[in-house]
Write a protein that holds these residues in place. Structure first.
Motif, PDB file in Angstrom:
ATOM      1  N   GLY A 126       0.521  -1.451   0.090  1.00  0.00           N
ATOM      2  CA  GLY A 126       0.042  -0.046   0.097  1.00  0.00           C
ATOM      3  C   GLY A 126       1.027   1.036   0.307  1.00  0.00           C
ATOM      4  O   GLY A 126       0.972   2.065   0.837  1.00  0.00           O
ATOM      5  N   CYS A 127       1.691   1.229  -0.635  1.00  0.00           N
ATOM      6  CA  CYS A 127       2.938   2.683  -0.950  1.00  0.00           C
ATOM      7  C   CYS A 127       2.340   3.370  -0.895  1.00  0.00           C
ATOM      8  O   CYS A 127       3.000   5.034  -0.227  1.00  0.00           O
ATOM      9  CB  CYS A 127       4.094   1.846  -2.149  1.00  0.00           C
ATOM     10  N   GLY A 128       1.240   3.611  -2.376  1.00  0.00           N
ATOM     11  CA  GLY A 128       0.026   4.951  -1.830  1.00  0.00           C
ATOM     12  C   GLY A 128       1.959   5.794  -2.378  1.00  0.00           C
ATOM     13  O   GLY A 128       2.119   5.397  -4.153  1.00  0.00           O
ATOM     14  N   ALA A 129       1.529   6.958  -2.289  1.00  0.00           N
ATOM     15  CA  ALA A 129       2.625   8.259  -3.703  1.00  0.00           C
ATOM     16  C   ALA A 129       4.271   7.935  -3.032  1.00  0.00           C
ATOM     17  O   ALA A 129       5.171   7.720  -3.352  1.00  0.00           O
ATOM     18  CB  ALA A 129       2.813   9.580  -2.710  1.00  0.00           C
ATOM     19  N   GLY A 130       4.837   6.784  -2.337  1.00  0.00           N
ATOM     20  CA  GLY A 130       5.883   5.903  -2.173  1.00  0.00           C
ATOM     21  C   GLY A 130       6.619   6.669  -1.016  1.00  0.00           C
ATOM     22  O   GLY A 130       8.060   6.498  -1.246  1.00  0.00           O
ATOM     23  N   PRO A 131       6.902   7.719  -0.435  1.00  0.00           N
ATOM     24  CA  PRO A 131       7.254   8.117   0.458  1.00  0.00           C
ATOM     25  C   PRO A 131       8.402   7.324   2.021  1.00  0.00           C
ATOM     26  O   PRO A 131       9.602   7.277   1.771  1.00  0.00           O
ATOM     27  CB  PRO A 131       6.304   9.345   1.471  1.00  0.00           C
ATOM     28  N   GLY A 132       7.398   6.039   2.168  1.00  0.00           N
ATOM     29  CA  GLY A 132       8.163   4.841   2.288  1.00  0.00           C
ATOM     30  C   GLY A 132       9.098   4.191   1.969  1.00  0.00           C
ATOM     31  O   GLY A 132       9.975   4.209   2.540  1.00  0.00           O
ATOM     32  N   ALA A 133       7.989   3.744   0.827  1.00  0.00           N
ATOM     33  CA  ALA A 133       9.444   2.951   0.074  1.00  0.00           C
ATOM     34  C   ALA A 133      10.501   3.541  -0.252  1.00  0.00           C
ATOM     35  O   ALA A 133      11.351   2.731   0.143  1.00  0.00           O
ATOM     36  CB  ALA A 133       8.538   2.350  -1.296  1.00  0.00           C
ATOM     37  N   ILE A 134      10.078   4.972  -0.760  1.00  0.00           N
ATOM     38  CA  ILE A 134      11.163   5.845  -1.250  1.00  0.00           C
ATOM     39  C   ILE A 134      12.653   6.163  -0.069  1.00  0.00           C
ATOM     40  O   ILE A 134      13.743   6.267  -0.495  1.00  0.00           O
ATOM     41  CB  ILE A 134      11.002   7.220  -2.178  1.00  0.00           C
ATOM     42  N   GLU A 135      12.202   6.847   1.376  1.00  0.00           N
ATOM     43  CA  GLU A 135      12.682   6.465   2.568  1.00  0.00           C
ATOM     44  C   GLU A 135      13.618   5.597   2.508  1.00  0.00           C
ATOM     45  O   GLU A 135      15.280   5.277   2.689  1.00  0.00           O
ATOM     46  CB  GLU A 135      12.224   7.173   3.563  1.00  0.00           C
ATOM     47  N   LEU A 154      12.451  -7.753   4.407  1.00  0.00           N
ATOM     48  CA  LEU A 154      11.575  -6.334   4.985  1.00  0.00           C
ATOM     49  C   LEU A 154      10.257  -6.197   4.873  1.00  0.00           C
ATOM     50  O   LEU A 154      10.250  -5.969   3.288  1.00  0.00           O
ATOM     51  CB  LEU A 154      12.950  -5.494   5.662  1.00  0.00           C
ATOM     52  N   VAL A 155       9.215  -6.229   5.091  1.00  0.00           N
ATOM     53  CA  VAL A 155       7.932  -5.701   4.720  1.00  0.00           C
ATOM     54  C   VAL A 155       7.647  -4.752   5.516  1.00  0.00           C
ATOM     55  O   VAL A 155       7.426  -4.702   6.788  1.00  0.00           O
ATOM     56  CB  VAL A 155       6.838  -6.832   4.776  1.00  0.00           C
ATOM     57  N   MET A 156       6.902  -3.837   4.871  1.00  0.00           N
ATOM     58  CA  MET A 156       6.467  -2.378   6.194  1.00  0.00           C
ATOM     59  C   MET A 156       5.501  -1.920   4.896  1.00  0.00           C
ATOM     60  O   MET A 156       4.751  -2.320   3.678  1.00  0.00           O
ATOM     61  CB  MET A 156       7.787  -1.806   5.475  1.00  0.00           C
ATOM     62  N   SER A 157       4.197  -1.422   6.008  1.00  0.00           N
ATOM     63  CA  SER A 157       3.777  -0.397   5.846  1.00  0.00           C
ATOM     64  C   SER A 157       2.404   0.508   6.178  1.00  0.00           C
ATOM     65  O   SER A 157       3.167   0.138   7.501  1.00  0.00           O
ATOM     66  CB  SER A 157       2.396  -1.745   5.970  1.00  0.00           C
ATOM     67  N   ASN A 158       1.975   0.750   5.767  1.00  0.00           N
ATOM     68  CA  ASN A 158       0.962   1.964   6.828  1.00  0.00           C
ATOM     69  C   ASN A 158      -0.283   1.981   5.725  1.00  0.00           C
ATOM     70  O   ASN A 158      -0.592   3.455   4.974  1.00  0.00           O
ATOM     71  CB  ASN A 158       1.990   3.902   6.745  1.00  0.00           C
ATOM     72  N   PRO A 159      -0.954   1.614   6.485  1.00  0.00           N
ATOM     73  CA  PRO A 159      -2.496   0.835   5.787  1.00  0.00           C
ATOM     74  C   PRO A 159      -3.464   1.639   6.226  1.00  0.00           C
ATOM     75  O   PRO A 159      -3.298   2.837   7.233  1.00  0.00           O
ATOM     76  CB  PRO A 159      -3.189  -0.689   6.381  1.00  0.00           C
ATOM     77  N   PRO A 160      -4.283   2.200   4.833  1.00  0.00           N
ATOM     78  CA  PRO A 160      -6.098   2.532   5.746  1.00  0.00           C
ATOM     79  C   PRO A 160      -6.319   2.011   7.160  1.00  0.00           C
ATOM     80  O   PRO A 160      -6.468   0.942   6.891  1.00  0.00           O
ATOM     81  CB  PRO A 160      -6.436   2.879   4.581  1.00  0.00           C
TER      82      PRO A 160
END
Length: 330
Positions: free
Chosen positions: A158-167, A219-225
């Motif tokens: 659920g990367c959205g605009a990508g801030p978590g993945a990009i950081e 590593l798996v990361m997420s900031n879901p709805p």
């Protein structure tokens, strides 16, 4: 108050223009911190903020603007990409940008204009900042199952605009980082944002949870709805009891796909009912069974307070922002 004639649709022409626009904004040292929708609404309702009078007003606060406010090169890029919409306030006509630009430190991210009311809206807000900051702390934590330099394959669900993945990609330049999302507009913006910020090894992929990505991960990361949304907008609705179901599903999926010693990093919002955290109750058994170590903490005890007046939250005391770091057993 304002009549808009179209909504954002990210096309190939749009992505090229946004890449050029990002370069212009960075050269101008553009900065904007995105606030909550409630704060955004209150600030924009002030009479002096009826119309934008500068670049931050147009691209940050999503205010309508009149001719001459935007620098000509920036307006030409937005116009050519179809990312400006005509609007009017009474008899006065103007235009609005269909994208916003926000910053995290020196990085710049495009996302949907305010208000984010469309099904395909790409959300960015205070939770995004908490998520990125928590991820940075986790990479330096002794709990991390392997040093950041050993992370070779990671995914942001659920990367959205990508801030978590990009950081993450910028912190772990040796890793291939997948940005997974169900929303094509989100993936298009994530790809643009990766290019602007120099995250060369970010790979975007359309996926529900991890069904569109093969293999296992370090590593798996997420900031879901995590909101119980009556309209079930994809960027808000978490499903299940009080919006926690998607977060539960992510924990289960991540534990299945993590390599031994790999980490799950999850930021989410949890409804506290009569003092009980039912999300933690639902995942505790999975964590104890699959993990060698895990840590869980409240980052903020009270977020989205206005949600408590909505249907489905009648017995909820508060919504807490929580952070889970779990390490899969070797």
């Amino acid at each position: 108050m304002y009549a808009m004639l179209q909504h954002m649709a990210i096309q190939i022409a749009s992505t090229a223009a946004l890449a050029d626009l990002g370069a212009l904004l960075r050269a101008r040292d553009y900065r904007f911190i995105t606030v909550t929708p409630a704060t955004h609404r209150r600030v924009n309702r002030r009479p002096e903020n009826e119309w934008a009078d500068d670049l931050r007003g147009v691209l940050g606060w999503s205010r309508p603007f009149r001719e001459g406010v935007l620098p000509p090169d920036i307006e030409a890029l937005l116009d050519g990409a179809g990312l400006l919409a005509d609007c009017r306030n009474g008899q006065i006509r103007g235009r609005r940008s269909l994208v916003r630009a926000s910053t995290i430190g020196d990085r710049l991210y495009f996302h949907s204009a305010w208000p984010t009311s469309d099904d395909d809206a790409v959300f960015f807000g205070p939770d995004t900042y908490r998520y990125a900051a928590a991820m940075q702390r986790a990479l330096a934590s002794p709990l991390l199952g392997r040093p950041p330099s050993d992370i070779r394959r990671a995914v942001d669900i659920g990367c959205g605009a990508g801030p978590g993945a990009i950081e993450l990609a910028l912190q772990c330049p040796q890793a291939t980082v997948y940005g997974a999302d169900i929303n094509p507009d989100a993936l298009a913006l994530a790809a643009v944002n990766a290019g602007i910020n120099g995250a060369a090894r970010l790979v975007t992929c359309r996926s529900n949870l991890l069904d569109g990505v093969d293999g296992s991960f370090d590593l798996v990361m997420s900031n879901p709805p995590f909101i119980l949304d009556p309209d079930e907008l994809p960027y808000r609705h978490g499903g299940g009891e009080h919006g926690a179901q998607l977060s539960i599903d992510i924990v289960r999926t991540a534990l299945e796909r993590l390599n031994p010693g790999g980490s799950l990093l999850l930021y989410t919002g949890i409804a506290i009912v009569e003092g009980e955290d039912r999300f933690l109750d639902a995942i505790r058994g999975m964590l104890d069974e699959a993990c060698s170590a895990w840590a869980y903490e409240e980052l903020d005890p009270d977020i989205f307070g206005g949600q408590l007046g909505c249907e489905g939250y009648e017995n909820v005391e508060r919504i807490a922002a929580v952070w889970l770091h779990a390490v899969k057993r070797s």
